[in-house]
Design an enzyme around this catalytic site. Structure first.
Site, mmCIF file in Angstrom:
data_model
loop_
_atom_site.group_PDB
_atom_site.id
_atom_site.type_symbol
_atom_site.label_atom_id
_atom_site.label_comp_id
_atom_site.label_asym_id
_atom_site.label_seq_id
_atom_site.Cartn_x
_atom_site.Cartn_y
_atom_site.Cartn_z
ATOM 1 N N TYR A 227 0.825 -1.210 0.000
ATOM 2 C CA TYR A 227 0.000 0.000 0.000
ATOM 3 C C TYR A 227 0.855 1.254 0.000
ATOM 4 O O TYR A 227 2.026 1.240 0.401
ATOM 5 C CB TYR A 227 -0.980 0.012 1.180
ATOM 6 C CG TYR A 227 -0.382 0.325 2.544
ATOM 7 C CD1 TYR A 227 -0.356 1.632 3.033
ATOM 8 C CD2 TYR A 227 0.131 -0.684 3.366
ATOM 9 C CE1 TYR A 227 0.172 1.924 4.290
ATOM 10 C CE2 TYR A 227 0.648 -0.409 4.617
ATOM 11 C CZ TYR A 227 0.674 0.898 5.082
ATOM 12 O OH TYR A 227 1.201 1.187 6.319
ATOM 13 N N CYS A 228 0.258 2.342 -0.480
ATOM 14 C CA CYS A 228 0.869 3.672 -0.415
ATOM 15 C C CYS A 228 -0.252 4.646 -0.053
ATOM 16 O O CYS A 228 -0.966 4.406 0.916
ATOM 17 C CB CYS A 228 1.589 4.018 -1.723
ATOM 18 S SG CYS A 228 0.546 3.943 -3.196
ATOM 19 N N GLN A 229 -0.445 5.713 -0.814
ATOM 20 C CA GLN A 229 -1.548 6.636 -0.531
ATOM 21 C C GLN A 229 -2.816 6.247 -1.283
ATOM 22 O O GLN A 229 -3.909 6.257 -0.731
ATOM 23 C CB GLN A 229 -1.149 8.071 -0.884
ATOM 24 C CG GLN A 229 -2.229 9.118 -0.664
ATOM 25 C CD GLN A 229 -2.611 9.301 0.796
ATOM 26 O OE1 GLN A 229 -1.834 8.990 1.708
ATOM 27 N NE2 GLN A 229 -3.829 9.786 1.054
ATOM 28 N N TRP A 256 -3.789 4.158 1.853
ATOM 29 C CA TRP A 256 -3.856 5.028 3.034
ATOM 30 C C TRP A 256 -4.989 6.045 2.941
ATOM 31 O O TRP A 256 -5.503 6.506 3.965
ATOM 32 C CB TRP A 256 -2.529 5.749 3.286
ATOM 33 C CG TRP A 256 -2.518 6.355 4.658
ATOM 34 C CD1 TRP A 256 -2.689 7.664 4.998
ATOM 35 C CD2 TRP A 256 -2.413 5.635 5.889
ATOM 36 N NE1 TRP A 256 -2.678 7.810 6.369
ATOM 37 C CE2 TRP A 256 -2.503 6.572 6.934
ATOM 38 C CE3 TRP A 256 -2.235 4.284 6.201
ATOM 39 C CZ2 TRP A 256 -2.433 6.217 8.272
ATOM 40 C CZ3 TRP A 256 -2.154 3.917 7.531
ATOM 41 C CH2 TRP A 256 -2.258 4.880 8.550
#
Length: 273
Positions: A227-229, A256
Site C-alpha cells: 500500500y501507499c496513498q 492510506w
C-alpha cells in the site's frame, strides 16, 4: 515473442516486439500528451479510466462491468500480452497492470523507465490522436490479489501476513499527513518504492532487490499486502515482487486514503526499524 517478455521489459526488448500481433502496448497518458509523442501502435488510457474515487478515498477498483467496458473501449484483448508505460515514473502504468492482474489477465509487462527510457534509447516516436480499436475484454476478478480494509483488520495479527508500506519515511511516521490521520498500519514494513530504482529511474538488478527486501524483513513465505496513498506507488512494488517470484502478493486499492480516513482503524506512528 509475447510469451518471452518478462514483467519488466527494456526499450530494446519492446522495440524487437513491435508489430507482434500477440502484443498490445498501452500508454497511460492524457490524450494531448499521447498526441504529442507515443510509442508507435500504442493504445491509450488515463488513470481515471480504470480507477474510482469515493471522496476522500481515491484509487479504488471500479466494478467488473465498468472495467470490462473501459478495457474493451480501449481496444484491449484477452488473448494479448499487454505492455504498459507512462511518462511519470512508471507508477501509473504499474497501476494499470496491477488492475489487469487483479482482473485475471496475467500476461503483463511494464516498460522499465517508461517513455523517457524509450526516448533516451533513441527509438522511434509517433504523434497523432489516440486510435482505439474494437475490443471485447472480459474480466475475472481474483480475490487473492486484492486486500480491503476489512481483510486487513482481520489479518493484522497473522504471522504469515505482512504489510509493505512503500511511502516515504515521513508519511510512514505520520510527519507527512495526507489523510485525516497520519501514520501506518500497525506492524507494517516501510520500504520507499524509490529505493527499488537506480539513479536513472530503472529497476535495480535482481540480486540488489532481493538483498534489499531481505534486509527489510520481507519474506517470500508471507502473504504480502502492498500500500501507499492510493495504490499507485505500491502497484509498482507489487509488480517488482511478482517479477522476483513472490506468489502471495496483494494490492490495497484505496490504500492510506482509505485506512487513514476511516475512524475505526488502528494506526501507529513513528519511524520504521
Amino acid at each position: 515473442m509475447a510469451d518471452k517478455l518478462p514483467i519488466f521489459v527494456s526499450p530494446e526488448q519492446l522495440q524487437e516486439a513491435l508489430g507482434d500481433a500477440g502484443i498490445q502496448i498501452v500508454a497511460v497518458d492524457s490524450a494531448s500528451d499521447y498526441a504529442s509523442a507515443h510509442i508507435p501502435g500504442a493504445l491509450q488510457l488515463t488513470m481515471a479510466d480504470f480507477t474510482a474515487s469515493q471522496a476522500p478515498v481515491a484509487g479504488l477498483l471500479p466494478d467488473d462491468q465498468r472495467l470490462a467496458e473501459v478495457f474493451s473501449d480501449a481496444g484491449l484483448r484477452n488473448d494479448a500480452h499487454i505492455v504498459a508505460y507512462d511518462r511519470v515514473g512508471d507508477g501509473q502504468a504499474a497501476r494499470l497492470l496491477y488492475t489487469l492482474d487483479a482482473m485475471g489477465h496475467e500476461a503483463i509487462s511494464l516498460l522499465d523507465g517508461g517513455l523517457a527510457a524509450w526516448h533516451q534509447a533513441g527509438l522511434e516516436l509517433a504523434d497523432g490522436a489516440p486510435q482505439h480499436g474494437e475490443g471485447d475484454f472480459s474480466v475475472n476478478r481474483q480475490p487473492d490479489r486484492i486486500a480491503d480494509r476489512a481483510w486487513i483488520k482481520a489479518h493484522l495479527e497473522d504471522a504469515d501476513t505482512a504489510f509493505l508500506d512503500v511511502r516515504s519515511a515521513a508519511e510512514y511516521a505520520g510527519a507527512d499527513v495526507r489523510s485525516a490521520r497520519g501514520g501506518h498500519i500497525p506492524g507494517a514494513i516501510n520500504l520507499d518504492w524509490n529505493r527499488l530504482k537506480d539513479d536513472n529511474g530503472r529497476l535495480r538488478p535482481r540480486a540488489e532487490l532481493l538483498e534489499l527486501l531481505a534486509d527489510h524483513g520481507v519474506r517470500e513465505d508471507q502473504d504480502i499486502t502492498h500500500y501507499c496513498q492510493s495504490h499507485v506507488r505500491s502497484s509498482y512494488t507489487y509488480l517488482v515482487l511478482r517479477y522476483l517470484g513472490y506468489d502471495k502478493v496483494r494490492g490495497y486499492p484505496g490504500a492510506w486514503s482509505d485506512w487513514g480516513n476511516a475512524d475505526d482503524t488502528p494506526i501507529d506512528t513513528g519511524a520504521g526499524s
